[in-house]
Design a protein around this motif. Structure first.
Motif, PDB file in Angstrom:
ATOM      1  N   ASP A  86      -2.755   5.665  -2.205  1.00 48.63           N
ATOM      2  CA  ASP A  86      -1.930   6.493  -1.324  1.00 48.63           C
ATOM      3  C   ASP A  86      -0.446   6.170  -1.446  1.00 48.63           C
ATOM      4  N   VAL A  87      -0.103   4.950  -1.890  1.00 55.46           N
ATOM      5  CA  VAL A  87       1.298   4.607  -2.118  1.00 55.46           C
ATOM      6  C   VAL A  87       1.438   3.904  -3.460  1.00 55.46           C
ATOM      7  N   GLN A  88       2.673   3.849  -3.945  1.00 56.62           N
ATOM      8  CA  GLN A  88       2.928   3.284  -5.272  1.00 56.62           C
ATOM      9  C   GLN A  88       4.315   2.673  -5.327  1.00 56.62           C
ATOM     10  N   LEU A  89       4.427   1.563  -6.036  1.00 58.91           N
ATOM     11  CA  LEU A  89       5.710   0.970  -6.396  1.00 58.91           C
ATOM     12  C   LEU A  89       5.736   0.777  -7.908  1.00 58.91           C
ATOM     13  N   THR A  90       6.915   0.861  -8.499  1.00 61.05           N
ATOM     14  CA  THR A  90       7.062   0.597  -9.925  1.00 61.05           C
ATOM     15  C   THR A  90       7.820  -0.708 -10.131  1.00 61.05           C
ATOM     16  N   PHE A  91       7.266  -1.554 -10.999  1.00 59.28           N
ATOM     17  CA  PHE A  91       7.822  -2.888 -11.238  1.00 59.28           C
ATOM     18  C   PHE A  91       8.232  -3.033 -12.699  1.00 59.28           C
ATOM     19  N   ASP A 100      -2.649 -11.109   3.014  1.00 66.45           N
ATOM     20  CA  ASP A 100      -3.915 -10.412   3.177  1.00 66.45           C
ATOM     21  C   ASP A 100      -3.733  -8.942   3.543  1.00 66.45           C
ATOM     22  N   SER A 101      -2.645  -8.620   4.225  1.00 60.99           N
ATOM     23  CA  SER A 101      -2.470  -7.273   4.734  1.00 60.99           C
ATOM     24  C   SER A 101      -1.643  -6.375   3.829  1.00 60.99           C
ATOM     25  N   ALA A 102      -1.120  -6.913   2.748  1.00 63.40           N
ATOM     26  CA  ALA A 102      -0.311  -6.100   1.842  1.00 63.40           C
ATOM     27  C   ALA A 102      -1.183  -5.082   1.131  1.00 63.40           C
ATOM     28  N   ILE A 103      -0.714  -3.840   1.060  1.00 70.02           N
ATOM     29  CA  ILE A 103      -1.458  -2.814   0.333  1.00 70.02           C
ATOM     30  C   ILE A 103      -0.996  -2.721  -1.120  1.00 70.02           C
ATOM     31  N   VAL A 104       0.199  -3.209  -1.406  1.00 67.83           N
ATOM     32  CA  VAL A 104       0.690  -3.389  -2.776  1.00 67.83           C
ATOM     33  C   VAL A 104       1.445  -4.705  -2.804  1.00 67.83           C
ATOM     34  N   VAL A 135       7.447  -9.183  -4.167  1.00 68.43           N
ATOM     35  CA  VAL A 135       7.571  -7.936  -3.392  1.00 68.43           C
ATOM     36  C   VAL A 135       6.195  -7.556  -2.871  1.00 68.43           C
ATOM     37  N   MET A 136       6.143  -7.077  -1.633  1.00 70.28           N
ATOM     38  CA  MET A 136       4.890  -6.555  -1.101  1.00 70.28           C
ATOM     39  C   MET A 136       5.180  -5.391  -0.162  1.00 70.28           C
ATOM     40  N   VAL A 137       4.158  -4.546   0.018  1.00 70.15           N
ATOM     41  CA  VAL A 137       4.232  -3.402   0.933  1.00 70.15           C
ATOM     42  C   VAL A 137       3.198  -3.588   2.021  1.00 70.15           C
ATOM     43  N   ILE A 138       3.615  -3.434   3.261  1.00 70.47           N
ATOM     44  CA  ILE A 138       2.712  -3.471   4.408  1.00 70.47           C
ATOM     45  C   ILE A 138       2.863  -2.154   5.157  1.00 70.47           C
ATOM     46  N   ALA A 139       1.748  -1.549   5.502  1.00 68.55           N
ATOM     47  CA  ALA A 139       1.752  -0.284   6.231  1.00 68.55           C
ATOM     48  C   ALA A 139       1.254  -0.498   7.647  1.00 68.55           C
ATOM     49  N   ASN A 140       1.948   0.095   8.600  1.00 61.32           N
ATOM     50  CA  ASN A 140       1.540   0.050  10.003  1.00 61.32           C
ATOM     51  C   ASN A 140       1.345   1.464  10.513  1.00 61.32           C
ATOM     52  N   GLN A 141       0.191   1.738  11.077  1.00 60.84           N
ATOM     53  CA  GLN A 141      -0.052   3.044  11.659  1.00 60.84           C
ATOM     54  C   GLN A 141       0.756   3.199  12.940  1.00 60.84           C
ATOM     55  N   LYS A 142       1.298   4.370  13.135  1.00 61.65           N
ATOM     56  CA  LYS A 142       2.110   4.609  14.327  1.00 61.65           C
ATOM     57  C   LYS A 142       1.291   4.476  15.608  1.00 61.65           C
ATOM     58  N   THR A 143      -0.025   4.635  15.497  1.00 60.35           N
ATOM     59  CA  THR A 143      -0.866   4.502  16.688  1.00 60.35           C
ATOM     60  C   THR A 143      -0.905   3.078  17.213  1.00 60.35           C
ATOM     61  N   ILE A 192      10.589   1.881   6.472  1.00 55.24           N
ATOM     62  CA  ILE A 192      10.548   3.321   6.212  1.00 55.24           C
ATOM     63  C   ILE A 192       9.641   3.989   7.224  1.00 55.24           C
ATOM     64  N   GLU A 193      10.071   5.136   7.738  1.00 51.35           N
ATOM     65  CA  GLU A 193       9.223   5.965   8.590  1.00 51.35           C
ATOM     66  C   GLU A 193       8.843   7.213   7.814  1.00 51.35           C
ATOM     67  N   LYS A 194       7.559   7.381   7.553  1.00 49.58           N
ATOM     68  CA  LYS A 194       7.111   8.556   6.807  1.00 49.58           C
ATOM     69  C   LYS A 194       5.702   8.930   7.248  1.00 49.58           C
ATOM     70  N   GLY A 195       5.523  10.183   7.617  1.00 48.87           N
ATOM     71  CA  GLY A 195       4.218  10.646   8.052  1.00 48.87           C
ATOM     72  C   GLY A 195       3.740   9.897   9.281  1.00 48.87           C
ATOM     73  N   ASN A 196       2.518   9.405   9.225  1.00 48.57           N
ATOM     74  CA  ASN A 196       1.911   8.719  10.367  1.00 48.57           C
ATOM     75  C   ASN A 196       2.046   7.207  10.301  1.00 48.57           C
ATOM     76  N   ARG A 197       2.934   6.723   9.459  1.00 44.58           N
ATOM     77  CA  ARG A 197       3.059   5.282   9.273  1.00 44.58           C
ATOM     78  C   ARG A 197       4.511   4.817   9.260  1.00 44.58           C
ATOM     79  N   PHE A 198       4.677   3.555   9.571  1.00 41.15           N
ATOM     80  CA  PHE A 198       5.877   2.807   9.227  1.00 41.15           C
ATOM     81  C   PHE A 198       5.499   1.898   8.054  1.00 41.15           C
ATOM     82  N   TYR A 199       6.358   1.828   7.058  1.00 39.16           N
ATOM     83  CA  TYR A 199       6.125   0.957   5.906  1.00 39.16           C
ATOM     84  C   TYR A 199       7.175  -0.140   5.871  1.00 39.16           C
ATOM     85  N   GLN A 200       6.742  -1.346   5.519  1.00 45.53           N
ATOM     86  CA  GLN A 200       7.650  -2.454   5.230  1.00 45.53           C
ATOM     87  C   GLN A 200       7.533  -2.775   3.743  1.00 45.53           C
TER      88      GLN A 200
END
Length: 371
Positions: free
Chosen positions: A67-72, A84-88, A99-107, A169-177
């Motif tokens: 669902d998400v992507q980073l280029t390295f 443990d919680s990083a999605i990338v 570098v890591m990406v963590i997603a938090n649902q707005k809920t 970042i705020e995008k869609g139903n999530r905040f991303y770090q």
């Protein structure tokens, strides 16, 4: 009659958020997919809102559900041991770049939580895992066509001086770090590369069907015993929990596994503080009374009688919002001839149902020593 309880400041000081930078060491069960890409030659980075997402030669790493992507850059590799919680997550280990990406649902947050609110939550929560944190700059930008904020800060983790650049970042139903970091001495030469990676971020699809909840298990590796300073109390925690002295003022024991959003505090108080004849039900009532006004949208369950270490105990749940973060607590108050003791475990409200059985197992390991 109960007179006083001096320890109830904890409830308004425990807003949590997954940051846990440099804290996570467990592998993900699912592999993220990696796709070589051959875009245009490297471009300089302009972080103004009008700048397009830059392309550069390297490898695109997608999250497990793509669902998400980073280029390295090509000398980076996927690194699942960062958190443990990083999605990338990826690193250039030899040059100490991460570098890591963590997603938090707005809920997980109040309905009116804005990007600015989330940035403030991020800053306050990061102080739990990064000692001597100093914010160097905060600036508005745009990433992946969405409003974002860049936060640069320094601090110490495990006695190592670290320099961070985080994009919120705020995008869609999530905040991303998107959190990038290196040693303090190497950051200046790495910053442009971090910016390139951050600006390559893409949301490929929105998928709320896959839970973002990090899990814990009672038998996850070798357990560790944590003791109070006076030696009176011991509690046993799953592998990789660490002492965390900034969670609850004056707690006898406090620890966390921050990357999975798991926290515990043990507070023991002499019965004489509460007057002659105070019983466990009085202590429970005092806690409940103190909760009113401490959390927004407060909910408290009725206490359930149980036993902890053979001693009478009352167990109940509290949920609510602290600084716009939705949190849930499992609280157990335990009777002792000379003390009342609280065992408090908490996490984000959305994760609580899955984690409650493990929290109950942890509570049941409480022992009173020297009797």
């Amino acid at each position: 009659m109960i007179i006083i309880n001096k320890r109830f400041k904890w409830m308004v000081l425990t807003a949590v958020l997954v940051t846990g930078v440099l804290s996570g060491c467990a592998e993900k069960e699912e592999k993220a997919s990696t796709t070589p890409v051959s875009p245009d030659p490297q471009q300089s980075i302009d972080t103004t809102k009008d700048s397009p997402t830059p392309d550069f030669k390297g490898t695109a790493i997608k999250s497990a559900n793509e669902d998400v992507q980073l280029t390295f850059p090509k000398d980076w590799t996927e690194d699942k041991e960062l958190n443990d919680s990083a999605i990338v997550s990826a690193s250039n280990e030899s040059k100490e770049k991460y570098v890591m990406v963590i997603a938090n649902q707005k809920t997980d947050f109040s309905d009116d939580t804005s990007l600015e609110d989330f940035v403030n939550i991020f800053k306050e929560s990061t102080k739990v895992s990064v000692n001597d944190m100093e914010i160097l700059s905060t600036e508005d930008t745009e990433i992946a066509g969405a409003s974002a904020n860049l936060v640069e800060f320094t601090g110490e983790v495990q006695k190592v001086k670290v320099h961070y650049l985080a994009a919120i970042i705020e995008k869609g139903n999530r905040f991303y770090q998107i959190i990038s970091w290196s040693s303090e001495s190497g950051f200046s030469s790495n910053k442009d590369e971090f910016l390139q990676i951050i600006q390559s971020f893409q949301v490929l699809k929105e998928d709320d069907s896959i839970s973002l909840s990090p899990t814990i298990k009672s038998d996850q590796g070798k357990a560790s015993e944590f003791n109070s300073e006076d030696g009176m109390l011991t509690i046993t925690l799953p592998a990789n929990w660490v002492e965390q002295p900034n969670l609850i003022p004056d707690a006898n024991i406090q620890a966390a596994k921050i990357d999975t959003e798991d926290y515990v505090g043990v507070i023991s108080e002499e019965k004489e503080l509460f007057g002659d004849g105070a019983v466990l039900e009085d202590y429970h009532k005092l806690i409940v009374d103190q909760m009113n006004g401490s959390l927004e949208d407060l909910k408290i369950t009725d206490p359930v009688k149980t036993k902890v270490g053979g001693r009478d105990a009352l167990q109940f749940e509290i949920s609510g919002e602290v600084n716009k973060v939705k949190i849930a607590y499992l609280i157990t108050v335990v009777d002792h001839p000379t003390h009342f003791t609280q065992v408090i475990l908490w996490t984000l409200e959305q994760y609580f149902g899955d984690k409650k059985p493990v929290y109950q197992d942890i509570t049941n390991t409480l022992t009173f020593n020297g009797e």
